[in-house]
Each structure stands twice: as structure tokens, then as C-alpha cells.
Design a protein around this motif. Structure first.
Motif, mmCIF file in Angstrom:
data_model
loop_
_atom_site.group_PDB
_atom_site.id
_atom_site.type_symbol
_atom_site.label_atom_id
_atom_site.label_comp_id
_atom_site.label_asym_id
_atom_site.label_seq_id
_atom_site.Cartn_x
_atom_site.Cartn_y
_atom_site.Cartn_z
ATOM 1 N N LYS A 103 5.107 -1.727 7.571
ATOM 2 C CA LYS A 103 4.037 -2.571 7.012
ATOM 3 C C LYS A 103 4.407 -4.039 7.182
ATOM 4 O O LYS A 103 3.540 -4.878 7.420
ATOM 5 C CB LYS A 103 3.835 -2.291 5.523
ATOM 6 N N LYS A 143 3.023 -1.808 -1.616
ATOM 7 C CA LYS A 143 3.207 -0.842 -0.531
ATOM 8 C C LYS A 143 4.672 -0.761 -0.127
ATOM 9 O O LYS A 143 5.309 -1.781 0.098
ATOM 10 C CB LYS A 143 2.387 -1.244 0.703
ATOM 11 N N GLU A 189 0.324 -7.064 -1.834
ATOM 12 C CA GLU A 189 -0.834 -7.751 -1.271
ATOM 13 C C GLU A 189 -2.023 -7.802 -2.200
ATOM 14 O O GLU A 189 -2.149 -7.049 -3.171
ATOM 15 C CB GLU A 189 -1.214 -7.157 0.094
ATOM 16 N N GLU A 190 -2.902 -8.721 -1.856
ATOM 17 C CA GLU A 190 -4.157 -8.965 -2.547
ATOM 18 C C GLU A 190 -4.999 -7.690 -2.585
ATOM 19 O O GLU A 190 -5.055 -6.953 -1.601
ATOM 20 C CB GLU A 190 -4.852 -10.058 -1.717
ATOM 21 N N LEU A 192 -8.346 -5.729 -2.273
ATOM 22 C CA LEU A 192 -9.612 -5.931 -1.570
ATOM 23 C C LEU A 192 -10.653 -4.958 -2.120
ATOM 24 O O LEU A 192 -10.367 -3.779 -2.283
ATOM 25 C CB LEU A 192 -9.446 -5.666 -0.071
ATOM 26 N N GLU A 196 -14.471 1.548 2.545
ATOM 27 C CA GLU A 196 -13.525 1.781 3.637
ATOM 28 C C GLU A 196 -14.165 2.562 4.784
ATOM 29 O O GLU A 196 -15.016 3.407 4.563
ATOM 30 C CB GLU A 196 -12.322 2.585 3.134
ATOM 31 N N GLU A 288 -4.850 -1.384 7.067
ATOM 32 C CA GLU A 288 -3.619 -0.892 7.685
ATOM 33 C C GLU A 288 -3.933 -0.507 9.120
ATOM 34 O O GLU A 288 -5.088 -0.319 9.487
ATOM 35 C CB GLU A 288 -3.105 0.352 6.964
HETATM 36 P P1 AMP Z 1 -2.887 2.203 3.333
HETATM 37 O O1 AMP Z 1 -1.890 3.307 3.559
HETATM 38 O O2 AMP Z 1 -2.326 0.841 3.491
HETATM 39 O O3 AMP Z 1 -4.182 2.411 4.036
HETATM 40 O O4 AMP Z 1 -3.343 2.390 1.813
HETATM 41 C C1 AMP Z 1 -3.847 3.613 1.330
HETATM 42 C C2 AMP Z 1 -5.087 3.372 0.515
HETATM 43 O O5 AMP Z 1 -4.842 2.437 -0.538
HETATM 44 C C3 AMP Z 1 -6.218 2.764 1.336
HETATM 45 O O6 AMP Z 1 -6.946 3.732 2.006
HETATM 46 C C4 AMP Z 1 -7.010 2.078 0.248
HETATM 47 O O7 AMP Z 1 -7.846 3.009 -0.434
HETATM 48 C C5 AMP Z 1 -5.964 1.595 -0.704
HETATM 49 N N1 AMP Z 1 -5.590 0.202 -0.398
HETATM 50 C C6 AMP Z 1 -4.623 -0.199 0.456
HETATM 51 N N2 AMP Z 1 -4.540 -1.555 0.506
HETATM 52 C C7 AMP Z 1 -5.484 -2.017 -0.329
HETATM 53 C C8 AMP Z 1 -5.910 -3.339 -0.713
HETATM 54 N N3 AMP Z 1 -5.310 -4.438 -0.248
HETATM 55 N N4 AMP Z 1 -6.938 -3.442 -1.586
HETATM 56 C C9 AMP Z 1 -7.525 -2.323 -2.087
HETATM 57 N N5 AMP Z 1 -7.169 -1.059 -1.780
HETATM 58 C C10 AMP Z 1 -6.165 -0.895 -0.916
#
Ligand code: AMP
Ligand code: GLY
Length: 425
Positions: A103, A143, A189-190, A192, A196, A288
Motif C-alpha cells: 500500500k 491499512k 488515510e482520509e 472517502l 464503490e 486501491e
Molecule cells: P482496500 O483493500 O484498500 O480496497 O479496502 C477494503 C475496503 O475498505 C474497500 O473496499 C472500502 O469498502 C473500504 N475502504 C478502503 N479505503 C477507504 C477509504 N479511504 N474510505 C472509505 N472506505 C474505504
């Protein structure tokens, strides 16, 4: 021609099923495969997972093309290993796969190339991470850096949750995250808000072809409640990805990523999956990157693909994706994941599955965590099946898929009853 698909989930079953439909393909092997790929007379399972051993086997078998499903063999350098021996393989090199496996790498890359994503900082020091959360407040997202099989993200609605997540990831490592060089690290992180979508493209290092759009349901329970999972269901196309959003995602995210990787000397080959967050104003940010196809997104996407996937893969592994025009079934495909009792924390193995139907023109049950035992098929992993159907509307596909899912039985089966609800307005 003989083809090898690496992996053993629903995504790999769908890729192998589609590759086997090519008239040019004489056999498809899946390593390690599952109970469904073992049962299909066009497919064969190979019980090898070690990267070097796989390459030796593929060379001896004269495999013409290898396609990699999951992220672990990519991060372990399977593409580098095959290419070093002149073998044709579709996937990113270990260096390029860092877009997913770190990440910290992908966030720094996005910042450098002005690719829209949430503001962030990376930390190895817990005290500094705690101070950052205190300064920023909640909601905030923590994360783990490194591959964590979808369990390394905590969307903290309170500062307390964020502090706990930091200790959990930096001090305890109870998640079993694969640490990158330098040890445990977190990205904070911020938060959001928005909807999706999964935006998946194929790249040959230079050219890019977008696959059909799709959307996944990441939470375990109806109404997008409960814990995060690998994905409980998906459908294609995703109406939230309008032509404007599509153009924006290509222009602002995908193309700068491919150019940026090329100019960094690590050209990206393989599937690139950008997790998008689309806000109410139609702005798009990258949540991501994954360096592979989505699971379960692949299952509905493969149901809709009309082009010969073997031809597409040949073009994608010879730098000529610009010659390919992917053809899609205009109908909607929708897949419902049936998961084992106790998934995602503690999936139970061994429940016997009954009522599995035969494939039809518009329905297919892709296997994931299944195995054959004494002539029966049993659950052997978290996500067990993905029941997928094609129909003229989302509602029609939903109905058809639920009819099939309701006819399949295993003790403790968990599946959502609302897959596709965001696309039915
Ligand atoms: P990722 O593995 O980074 O995709 O994170 C897994 C899940 O967490 C994503 O599918 C989103 O539902 C949630 N998520 C990740 N980053 C964010 C973010 N910055 N703001 C809100 N939800 C997030
Ligand atoms: N379905 C989400 C993923 O494959 O990452």
C-alpha cells in the motif's frame, strides 16, 4: 494448445471455464484447482503451488500460455520465473505487483503521478501513527502495508477504533500480514464517502483494454452490513459506471498508471483492477489497486465475454492488445457467493454440498472452496460457490441466480439475499 491457470478459487474456475471454450485450446490445467475444476472433463487439477516447481512442470508439459489468478504467486515472482525461461505468462512481474502488494508503494506512486486517491501518511512508528489519528480525527481508515487477504483494512468510525487498529497491525500483527522490507507499516488515510465499483483492465505493458464494468458486495450481510469479506456477490455491467465515469477513470487513473509504470522501468502487464470510490458529484478516487482480476467479479464478467479468451491472452502477451476489440453479451450477469459456516473469521470445512445443478446456457455454478471426497463435493474453504446467471435485466439475473442458489444445500451455508440491489432502482 495447453493452458495453465494458477489458483484455486471461483475466479480461476471462471477463467479456466472460459479458456476451455476456445477451439484452439485442447486442455486447461488449474493449479491447484478445486472440486469444481476437478469434476469438469475439460479441466484438470495439478497439485503444485511452488513457483519454480510450477514452471518446471509447465515447461515439461509444453504449456503454451499461463494465466495467474491470485496475488500471492505474483508477489512471489511467478511471472519473472516463467519469463526467465521463455514461457508465455499473463500477469505482472513481482516489481509491478507492488501496486497491490505494498500500500505504501501504491500510495506514493499515485501521489507522484497525481492520480486521485485519499490523502494519507505511512507509519512504522506507533506513537507517530497515534498522534496522526489524534490530529485528523475520525472517521479515518487504517491499512496494513503488505498482503492481508482483504483483512488488512479498518474503516474506523471512531478514533478509539483507529488507535486499536494501529496497535493491532503495528505491534501485534495478529492478522498474519506479509510484511514488506522494513517490517510492519501502516497507511492511514482520509475516509472517502460514495459508491464503490470495480474497474478492471488488461494491459500488455503499453496498450490497455477495459473489461466490462462490475460491482461487488464486500460486506457479509444484507444491506452492506457486517464484516468485510473477499466479496459476497457481484454483477456486470455496473450502472454506476456511466460513460462519463468510465472515461474519467481511464483518463485520470488507468492511463497515468500505465504510463507511470512504463516510465519507472516496470511496465505493467496483466489485469489491473482499480477499486473506485465515486462520489455524488461524479468524482472518482482510487481506493486501491489490485494486480489481478476480482473475485467474484470475474465470474459474471466471464459469463458475458463473447470473445475467445485464448486469442485475447495471446494478444495481451505479445504487446498487441490494440488489435483486440472485446465483445460482450449485452445481458446482465449476476453472481451470488455461497460461503461456509463461520466465514470470514472461522470457516468450517467438510459440509457436504447437495443439489448442484448442471450448467445451462444462462446459469453456471463456479466452485471456490470445494473438494471432492468419497464421490461427494464438500466445502473446503471460506467462499464455497458462486452461483452465476445471465438475463435481460439485473432483476431477471438476480431472480434466476437465487432460484439456483436456493436449490443448493450445505449445512451452515451463508449467502446474501440482496445481491444487485444497488443496480435495481
Ligand atoms: P482496500 O483493500 O484498500 O480496497 O479496502 C477494503 C475496503 O475498505 C474497500 O473496499 C472500502 O469498502 C473500504 N475502504 C478502503 N479505503 C477507504 C477509504 N479511504 N474510505 C472509505 N472506505 C474505504
Ligand atoms: N472482490 C474484491 C477483490 O477481488 O479484491
Amino acid at each position: 494448445m495447453k493452458v495453465l491457470v494458477i489458483g484455486g478459487g471461483g475466479r480461476e474456475h471462471a477463467l479456466a471455464w472460459k479458456l476451455a471454450q476456445s477451439p484452439k485450446v485442447q486442455a486447461v490445467f488449474v493449479a491447484p484447482g478445486n472440486g469444481g475444476t476437478a469434476q469438469d472433463s475439460r479441466l484438470g487439477n495439478i497439485a503444485i503451488t511452488d513457483v519454480k516447481a510450477l514452471r518446471e512442470w509447465a515447461q515439461a508439459e509444453k504449456i503454451a500460455l499461463t494465466v495467474v489468478g491470485p496475488e500471492q504467486p505474483l508477489a512471489a515472482g511467478v511471472v519473472d520465473e516463467f519469463r526467465a525461461h521463455g514461457m508465455r505468462i499473463f500477469g505482472p512481474t513481482r516489481a509491478a505487483a507492488q501496486l497491490e502488494s505494498s500500500k505504501a508503494f501504491s500510495k506514493a506512486f499515485m501521489k507522484r503521478h497525481h492520480i486521485p486517491t485519499a490523502d494519507y501518511e505511512a507509519f512504522t512508528d506507533a506513537a507517530a501513527a497515534h498522534a496522526y489519528v489524534d490530529a485528523r480525527g475520525a472517521p479515518i481508515v487504517v491499512k496494513a502495508d503488505g498482503l492481508a487477504a482483504g483483512k488488512g483494512v479498518v474503516v474506523a468510525m471512531t478514533a478509539q477504533e483507529a488507535h486499536e487498529a494501529i496497535d493491532f497491525m503495528l505491534l501485534d500483527n495478529k492478522l498474519g500480514v506479509t510484511h514488506n522490507a522494513g517490517g510492519a507499516r501502516v497507511v492511514i488515510e482520509e475516509f472517502l464517502a460514495g459508491e464503490e465499483a470495480s474497474f478492471i483492465v488488461m494491459c500488455d505493458g503499453k496498450n490497455v483494454t477495459a473489461l466490462a464494468t462490475s460491482q461487488d458486495h464486500k460486506r457479509l450481510l444484507d444491506g452492506d452490513e457486517g464484516p468485510n469479506t473477499g466479496g459476497m456477490g457481484a454483477y456486470s455491467p455496473a450502472p454506476v459506471v456511466t460513460p462519463e465515469i468510465h472515461a474519467r477513470a481511464m483518463r485520470e487513473i488507468i492511463l497515468p498508471t500505465i504510463k507511470g509504470m512504463e516510465s519507472a522501468g516496470i511496465p505493467f502487464t496483466g489485469f489491473l483492477y482499480a477499486g473506485l470510490m465515486i462520489d455524488a458529484q461524479g468524482r472518482v478516487k482510487t481506493l486501491e489497486f489490485n494486480c489481478r482480476m476480482g473475485d467474484p467479479e470475474t465470474q459474471p464478467i466471464m459469463m458475458r465475454l463473447k470473445s475467445d479468451l485464448f486469442d485475447v491472452m495471446l494478444a495481451a502477451t505479445s504487446g498487441s492488445l490494440d488489435q483486440i476489440d472485446l465483445e460482450w453479451d449485452r445481458r446482465t450477469a449476476l453472481g451470488i457467493v455461497m460461503a461456509a459456516h463461520g466465514y470470514p473469521m472461522n470457516p468450517r470445512k467438510g459440509d457436504v454440498i447437495s443439489g448442484l445443478p448442471k450448467e445451462t446456457d444462462s446459469t453456471m455454478v463456479f466452485h471456490a472452496g470445494t473438494a471432492g471426497k468419497d464421490g461427494a463435493i464438500i466445502a473446503s474453504g471460506g467462499r464455497v460457490l458462486c452461483v452465476t446467471a445471465l438475463a435481460d435485466s439485473v432483476k431477471g439475473a438476480q431472480q434466476k441466480a437465487y432460484e439456483v442458489a436456493n436449490s443448493i444445500h450445505f449445512d451452515g451455508a451463508q449467502y446474501r439475499k440482496d445481491i444487485g440491489y444497488r443496480a435495481i432502482r
